[in-house]
Design a protein around this motif. Structure first.
Motif, short mmCIF file in Angstrom:
data_model
loop_
_atom_site.label_atom_id
_atom_site.label_comp_id
_atom_site.label_asym_id
_atom_site.label_seq_id
_atom_site.Cartn_x
_atom_site.Cartn_y
_atom_site.Cartn_z
N MET A 1 0.83 -1.18 0.00
CA MET A 1 0.00 0.00 0.00
C MET A 1 0.88 1.24 0.00
SD MET A 1 -2.91 1.14 2.75
CE MET A 1 -3.74 -0.43 2.59
N LYS A 2 0.52 2.21 -0.83
CA LYS A 2 1.29 3.45 -0.94
C LYS A 2 0.37 4.61 -0.63
CE LYS A 2 4.19 1.30 -4.44
NZ LYS A 2 3.45 0.26 -5.14
N ILE A 3 0.68 5.32 0.44
CA ILE A 3 -0.18 6.39 0.94
C ILE A 3 0.59 7.70 0.93
CG2 ILE A 3 -1.50 7.23 2.93
CD1 ILE A 3 -1.66 4.26 3.84
N ALA A 4 0.02 8.72 0.33
CA ALA A 4 0.62 10.06 0.36
C ALA A 4 -0.28 10.96 1.18
CB ALA A 4 0.77 10.62 -1.06
N VAL A 5 0.31 11.61 2.18
CA VAL A 5 -0.45 12.51 3.05
C VAL A 5 -0.08 13.95 2.67
CG1 VAL A 5 -0.95 13.18 5.43
CG2 VAL A 5 -0.37 10.80 4.90
N THR A 6 -1.09 14.73 2.36
CA THR A 6 -0.83 16.08 1.89
C THR A 6 -1.88 17.04 2.43
OG1 THR A 6 -0.41 17.39 -0.13
CG2 THR A 6 -2.15 15.74 -0.25
N GLY A 7 -1.81 18.29 2.01
CA GLY A 7 -2.73 19.32 2.49
C GLY A 7 -2.03 20.65 2.62
N LYS A 8 -2.78 21.66 3.00
CA LYS A 8 -2.22 22.99 3.22
C LYS A 8 -1.24 22.95 4.38
CE LYS A 8 -4.62 26.26 5.25
NZ LYS A 8 -3.66 26.86 6.20
N GLY A 9 -0.27 23.84 4.36
CA GLY A 9 0.71 23.88 5.43
C GLY A 9 0.09 24.12 6.79
N GLY A 10 0.55 23.37 7.80
CA GLY A 10 0.11 23.56 9.16
C GLY A 10 -1.16 22.85 9.57
N VAL A 11 -1.70 22.00 8.70
CA VAL A 11 -2.97 21.33 9.03
C VAL A 11 -2.77 20.06 9.85
CG1 VAL A 11 -4.23 22.25 7.05
CG2 VAL A 11 -2.99 20.09 6.82
N GLY A 12 -1.54 19.56 9.92
CA GLY A 12 -1.30 18.34 10.70
C GLY A 12 -0.96 17.13 9.86
N LYS A 13 -0.39 17.35 8.67
CA LYS A 13 0.00 16.23 7.81
C LYS A 13 0.99 15.30 8.50
CE LYS A 13 1.80 18.90 4.67
NZ LYS A 13 3.02 18.16 4.90
N THR A 14 2.00 15.90 9.10
CA THR A 14 3.07 15.10 9.71
C THR A 14 2.56 14.30 10.90
OG1 THR A 14 4.71 16.71 8.97
CG2 THR A 14 5.38 15.21 10.72
N THR A 15 1.67 14.89 11.66
CA THR A 15 1.06 14.17 12.78
C THR A 15 0.37 12.91 12.31
OG1 THR A 15 0.76 16.15 14.15
CG2 THR A 15 -0.70 14.29 14.59
N LEU A 16 -0.47 13.04 11.27
CA LEU A 16 -1.19 11.88 10.75
C LEU A 16 -0.23 10.86 10.16
CD1 LEU A 16 -3.83 10.43 10.03
CD2 LEU A 16 -3.82 11.69 7.86
N GLU A 144 5.13 17.53 0.67
CA GLU A 144 5.25 18.96 0.91
C GLU A 144 3.87 19.59 0.92
OE1 GLU A 144 6.89 21.09 -2.69
OE2 GLU A 144 7.10 19.03 -3.36
N ALA A 145 3.74 20.73 1.59
CA ALA A 145 2.45 21.41 1.69
C ALA A 145 2.01 21.92 0.33
CB ALA A 145 2.55 22.57 2.68
N GLY A 146 0.70 22.01 0.16
CA GLY A 146 0.16 22.61 -1.06
C GLY A 146 -0.03 21.60 -2.17
N ALA A 157 1.87 7.20 -8.75
CA ALA A 157 1.74 5.77 -8.54
C ALA A 157 1.23 5.42 -7.15
CB ALA A 157 3.07 5.07 -8.80
N VAL A 158 0.80 6.40 -6.38
CA VAL A 158 0.29 6.10 -5.04
C VAL A 158 -1.09 5.46 -5.14
CG1 VAL A 158 1.58 7.98 -3.96
CG2 VAL A 158 -0.75 8.39 -4.74
N ASP A 159 -1.44 4.69 -4.12
CA ASP A 159 -2.76 4.08 -4.07
C ASP A 159 -3.81 5.08 -3.60
OD1 ASP A 159 -2.03 1.40 -4.82
OD2 ASP A 159 -1.02 1.26 -2.88
N VAL A 160 -3.40 5.96 -2.68
CA VAL A 160 -4.39 6.91 -2.15
C VAL A 160 -3.69 8.18 -1.69
CG1 VAL A 160 -4.27 5.87 0.17
CG2 VAL A 160 -6.26 7.24 -0.47
N PHE A 161 -4.32 9.29 -1.97
CA PHE A 161 -3.93 10.57 -1.40
C PHE A 161 -4.85 10.84 -0.22
CE2 PHE A 161 -1.12 11.67 -4.72
CZ PHE A 161 -0.45 12.82 -4.34
N ILE A 162 -4.27 11.13 0.93
CA ILE A 162 -5.06 11.56 2.08
C ILE A 162 -4.78 13.04 2.29
CG2 ILE A 162 -5.53 11.29 4.54
CD1 ILE A 162 -4.62 8.42 4.34
N VAL A 163 -5.81 13.84 2.12
CA VAL A 163 -5.68 15.27 2.30
C VAL A 163 -6.16 15.63 3.70
CG1 VAL A 163 -6.25 17.55 1.38
CG2 VAL A 163 -6.18 15.58 -0.15
N VAL A 164 -5.29 16.22 4.49
CA VAL A 164 -5.66 16.67 5.83
C VAL A 164 -6.20 18.08 5.72
CG1 VAL A 164 -4.86 17.05 8.18
CG2 VAL A 164 -3.85 15.21 6.82
N VAL A 165 -7.39 18.28 6.27
CA VAL A 165 -8.01 19.61 6.25
C VAL A 165 -8.34 20.04 7.67
CG1 VAL A 165 -9.01 19.22 3.96
CG2 VAL A 165 -10.40 18.75 6.00
#
Length: 258
Positions: A1-16, A144-146, A157-165
């Motif tokens: 499984m390949k998961i990319a976590v993204t979103g606007k800066g400061g929303v908590g991507k790294t935490t998730l 990276e943010a944005g 090639a990721v399976d899913v993008f998870i956008v933290v909002v």
């Protein structure tokens, strides 16, 4: 499984990304976490001790290696260099392991050539392509943010993008932009996690702006997480609530992909 976590800066991507990687590792998965955010903090979220933090060197700063593989000197413009450098051996050579999670820190390009044609960018992009195409276990990328990385199509090639909002229109707009650009490069699995939710109004705001089938879960605001970040500690130091919230999100991911 390949998961990319993204979103606007400061929303908590790294935490998730950090807690998610820890949970998969605890279940016995072979996890590779990639910190692709120039503002690299994933090692802290993964509870890496100081002695291992000191051993981590971002790949973007390995000037001799970049020069060897690309045939050009980093930091100099107008050079000829290979766009597909050899990188197959890089992940295993330079990742650092702790608590069952292997970590690779990409680093950022902070001078001329950022986001354009330069040896450093070609090198990092080749590594990301290799990881996305070859990794056979769980790969979690703290992007990276944005949305600029989607324009470069480095994560096609990721399976899913998870956008933290978070409860805010700018964050929601970033989600919709990411979803559109992801579709342009063939990624239709774009899911959402709501973070820093303080009350029912915050939760209602997110649910009214995100399709219900796209929402993986909600992480409530906890001042202890902000305190842990301020003190350079993992969000897991904030207590069991963050672990439980991310565990519920992980269960939905597992069900979603069978």
């Amino acid at each position: 499984m390949k998961i990319a976590v993204t979103g606007k800066g400061g929303v908590g991507k790294t935490t998730l990304a950090g807690v998610l990687a820890k949970l998969y590792a605890e279940e016995g998965y072979r996890v590779l976490a990639v910190d692709a955010d120039p503002d690299a903090n994933l090692a802290i979220a993964l509870e890496f001790p100081r002695d291992k933090l000191d051993k981590i060197m971002p790949l973007s700063e390995m000037r001799e290696l970049i020069a060897e593989r690309t045939g050009a000197q980093p930091g100099l413009m107008g050079q000829m260099f290979t766009l597909n450098p050899k990188v197959e051996d890089v992940p295993e050579r330079f990742c650092v392991e702790h608590g069952g999670v292997r970590l690779l820190v990409m680093g950022g390009i902070k001078k001329g050539g950022s986001g354009c044609a330069c040896p450093e960018h070609a090198f990092l992009r080749a590594i990301m392509r290799h990881l996305l195409l070859e990794n056979k276990d769980v790969l979690i990328v703290d992007m990276e943010a944005g949305i600029e990385h989607l324009g470069r199509a480095t994560a096609d090639a990721v399976d899913v993008f998870i956008v933290v909002v978070e409860p805010g229109l700018k964050s929601i707009n970033t989600y919709h932009s990411i979803r559109k650009l992801a579709a342009d490069i063939g990624i239709n699995q774009v899911l959402v996690v709501g973070n820093k939710v303080k009350d029912r109004e915050d939760e209602k705001f997110i649910k009214s702006n995100v399709e219900v089938e796209k929402l993986l879960g909600i992480i409530n605001y906890d001042p202890r997480i902000a305190e842990a970040e301020r003190d350079g500690l993992s969000p897991l130091f904030a207590g069991e609530k963050i672990r439980q919230a991310v565990a519920a999100i992980k269960n939905k991911i597992d069900k979603h992909f069978g």
